[in-house]
Design a protein around this motif. Structure first.
Motif, short mmCIF file in Angstrom:
data_model
loop_
_atom_site.label_atom_id
_atom_site.label_comp_id
_atom_site.label_asym_id
_atom_site.label_seq_id
_atom_site.Cartn_x
_atom_site.Cartn_y
_atom_site.Cartn_z
N ASP A 25 15.97 -33.38 23.54
CA ASP A 25 15.77 -32.30 22.11
C ASP A 25 16.98 -33.53 21.30
N VAL A 26 15.76 -33.21 19.78
CA VAL A 26 16.29 -33.99 18.99
C VAL A 26 16.37 -33.70 18.35
N ASP A 27 17.18 -33.86 17.27
CA ASP A 27 17.34 -32.74 15.52
C ASP A 27 17.38 -34.54 14.39
N PHE A 28 17.02 -33.66 13.25
CA PHE A 28 16.76 -34.70 12.28
C PHE A 28 17.47 -33.87 11.33
N PHE A 29 18.47 -34.53 10.34
CA PHE A 29 18.93 -33.91 8.93
C PHE A 29 18.12 -34.40 7.86
N ASP A 30 18.06 -35.28 7.94
CA ASP A 30 16.90 -36.11 7.26
C ASP A 30 16.19 -37.50 7.25
N ASP A 31 16.02 -37.85 6.96
CA ASP A 31 14.88 -39.42 7.34
C ASP A 31 15.94 -40.53 8.12
N ASN A 32 16.99 -40.11 7.83
CA ASN A 32 18.29 -41.38 8.38
C ASN A 32 18.70 -40.93 9.49
N LEU A 33 19.80 -39.08 9.22
CA LEU A 33 20.78 -38.83 9.84
C LEU A 33 19.81 -38.67 11.49
N VAL A 34 20.09 -38.23 12.43
CA VAL A 34 19.73 -37.97 13.53
C VAL A 34 20.53 -37.92 14.80
N ILE A 35 19.95 -37.46 15.47
CA ILE A 35 21.11 -36.81 16.75
C ILE A 35 19.80 -36.05 18.03
N ALA A 36 20.40 -36.71 18.85
CA ALA A 36 19.55 -36.77 20.68
C ALA A 36 20.42 -36.00 21.33
N VAL A 37 20.21 -35.33 22.61
CA VAL A 37 21.15 -34.28 23.22
C VAL A 37 20.10 -34.74 24.61
N GLY A 38 20.55 -34.29 25.50
CA GLY A 38 20.05 -34.65 26.81
C GLY A 38 21.29 -34.21 28.04
N ASP A 39 20.60 -34.67 29.71
CA ASP A 39 21.53 -33.82 30.71
C ASP A 39 22.27 -35.08 30.77
N GLN A 40 23.54 -35.11 31.32
CA GLN A 40 24.45 -35.71 32.18
C GLN A 40 25.39 -35.73 30.67
N GLY A 41 25.53 -35.07 29.96
CA GLY A 41 26.35 -34.76 28.49
C GLY A 41 26.13 -35.57 27.74
N GLY A 42 24.80 -36.56 27.45
CA GLY A 42 24.19 -37.31 26.62
C GLY A 42 24.32 -37.09 25.43
N ILE A 43 24.66 -37.81 24.03
CA ILE A 43 24.55 -38.05 22.96
C ILE A 43 23.99 -38.99 22.28
N ALA A 44 23.32 -38.97 21.40
CA ALA A 44 23.21 -39.90 20.94
C ALA A 44 23.36 -40.16 19.74
N GLY A 49 17.80 -43.51 11.24
CA GLY A 49 16.05 -42.90 11.49
C GLY A 49 16.14 -43.42 13.46
N GLY A 50 16.54 -43.89 13.70
CA GLY A 50 16.70 -43.67 15.33
C GLY A 50 16.44 -45.47 15.46
N THR A 51 16.50 -46.38 14.19
CA THR A 51 15.79 -47.83 14.75
C THR A 51 17.70 -47.87 15.31
N THR A 52 18.29 -48.19 15.33
CA THR A 52 19.87 -47.90 16.14
C THR A 52 20.34 -47.15 16.48
N TRP A 53 21.02 -47.03 17.42
CA TRP A 53 21.91 -45.62 18.25
C TRP A 53 22.24 -45.80 18.52
N THR A 54 23.82 -45.07 18.43
CA THR A 54 25.27 -44.76 19.06
C THR A 54 24.96 -43.94 20.65
N TYR A 55 25.80 -44.05 21.21
CA TYR A 55 25.33 -43.39 22.26
C TYR A 55 26.77 -43.33 23.27
N GLY A 56 27.36 -41.66 23.59
CA GLY A 56 28.48 -41.50 24.96
C GLY A 56 27.55 -40.22 25.84
N ILE A 57 29.19 -39.87 26.13
CA ILE A 57 28.63 -38.93 27.13
C ILE A 57 29.73 -37.60 27.04
N PHE A 58 29.31 -35.73 26.52
CA PHE A 58 30.53 -35.58 26.16
C PHE A 58 30.28 -34.68 27.37
#
Length: 150
Positions: A25-44, A49-58
Motif C-alpha cells: 500500500d502507498v498513501d500520499f499526504f500531498d504531492d511530496n509526502l508519501v509512505i509505502a508499506v509492505g511485507d517483512q516490516g517494510g516502511i518507505a 513525491g517518490g523521486t528518492t526514498w528512505t526505508y527500513g524495517i519495523f
C-alpha cells in the motif's frame, strides 16, 4: 481494443534502488509526502513525491514476547505528521513525525494475533480498523476509536 487501454510506456520505475520488500500500500499526504508499506516490516518514506526514498524495517513484540516483523497491509495519513500502518499479527504502527520514526500501538486484534487489513482515520481522534475475527462468532469485525491512539 483501443479505448481505455494504456501503453506501459506511461509508467516508469520511480526509484533506482529496490526497497527489499514487496509494497502492499502507498498513501500520499500531498504531492511530496508519501509512505509505502509492505511485507517483512517494510516502511518507505519520500518527501519529494517518490523521486528518492528512505526505508527500513519495523519490528514489534508479539503477545508471546518475541520480536517479529509484520507484513503491512495498509497505511493512512491523518495529518502531515501523523500516519498509521497496520498488518498481520494485530499490529498497528503510528508515526507522529511524518514517517521518520514509528511506534507500536496495541489493538483489539493484537492479543489473538489477528490481521488488520485496513485502517482509516477521519480525524486525529476518530479512526477505524477492520480485520480478522477476534470473537467466538467468527465474523470479521470493524473496530472504532473516538479517542485516538497513543
Amino acid at each position: 481494443m483501443g479505448q481505455g487501454i494504456y501503453n506501459t510506456k506511461d509508467w516508469r520505475f520511480s526509484n533506482p534502488k529496490p526497497f527489499g520488500f514487496t509494497v502492499s500500500d502507498v498513501d500520499f499526504f500531498d504531492d511530496n509526502l508519501v509512505i509505502a508499506v509492505g511485507d517483512q516490516g517494510g516502511i518507505a518514506r519520500s518527501t519529494n513525491g517518490g523521486t528518492t526514498w528512505t526505508y527500513g524495517i519495523f519490528t514489534f513484540p508479539t503477545a508471546a514476547g518475541q520480536r517479529t516483523k509484520a507484513n503491512f497491509l495498509d497505511v493512512h495519513f491523518v495529518s502531515s505528521t501523523i500516519a498509521y500502518a497496520v498488518g498481520t499479527g494485530g499490529m498497528m504502527a503510528k508515526t507522529t513525525d511524518a514517517g521518520v520514526t514509528w511506534s507500536f500501538v496495541n489493538t483489539p486484534l493484537y492479543n489473538n494475533a489477528r490481521s488488520i487489513n485496513s485502517v482509516w482515520f477521519t480525524s486525529e481522534t476518530t479512526g477505524y480498523i477492520g480485520g480478522q475475527w477476534n470473537t467466538l462468532d467468527s465474523i470479521p469485525k470493524l473496530y472504532r476509536t473516538t479517542h485516538g491512539v497513543s
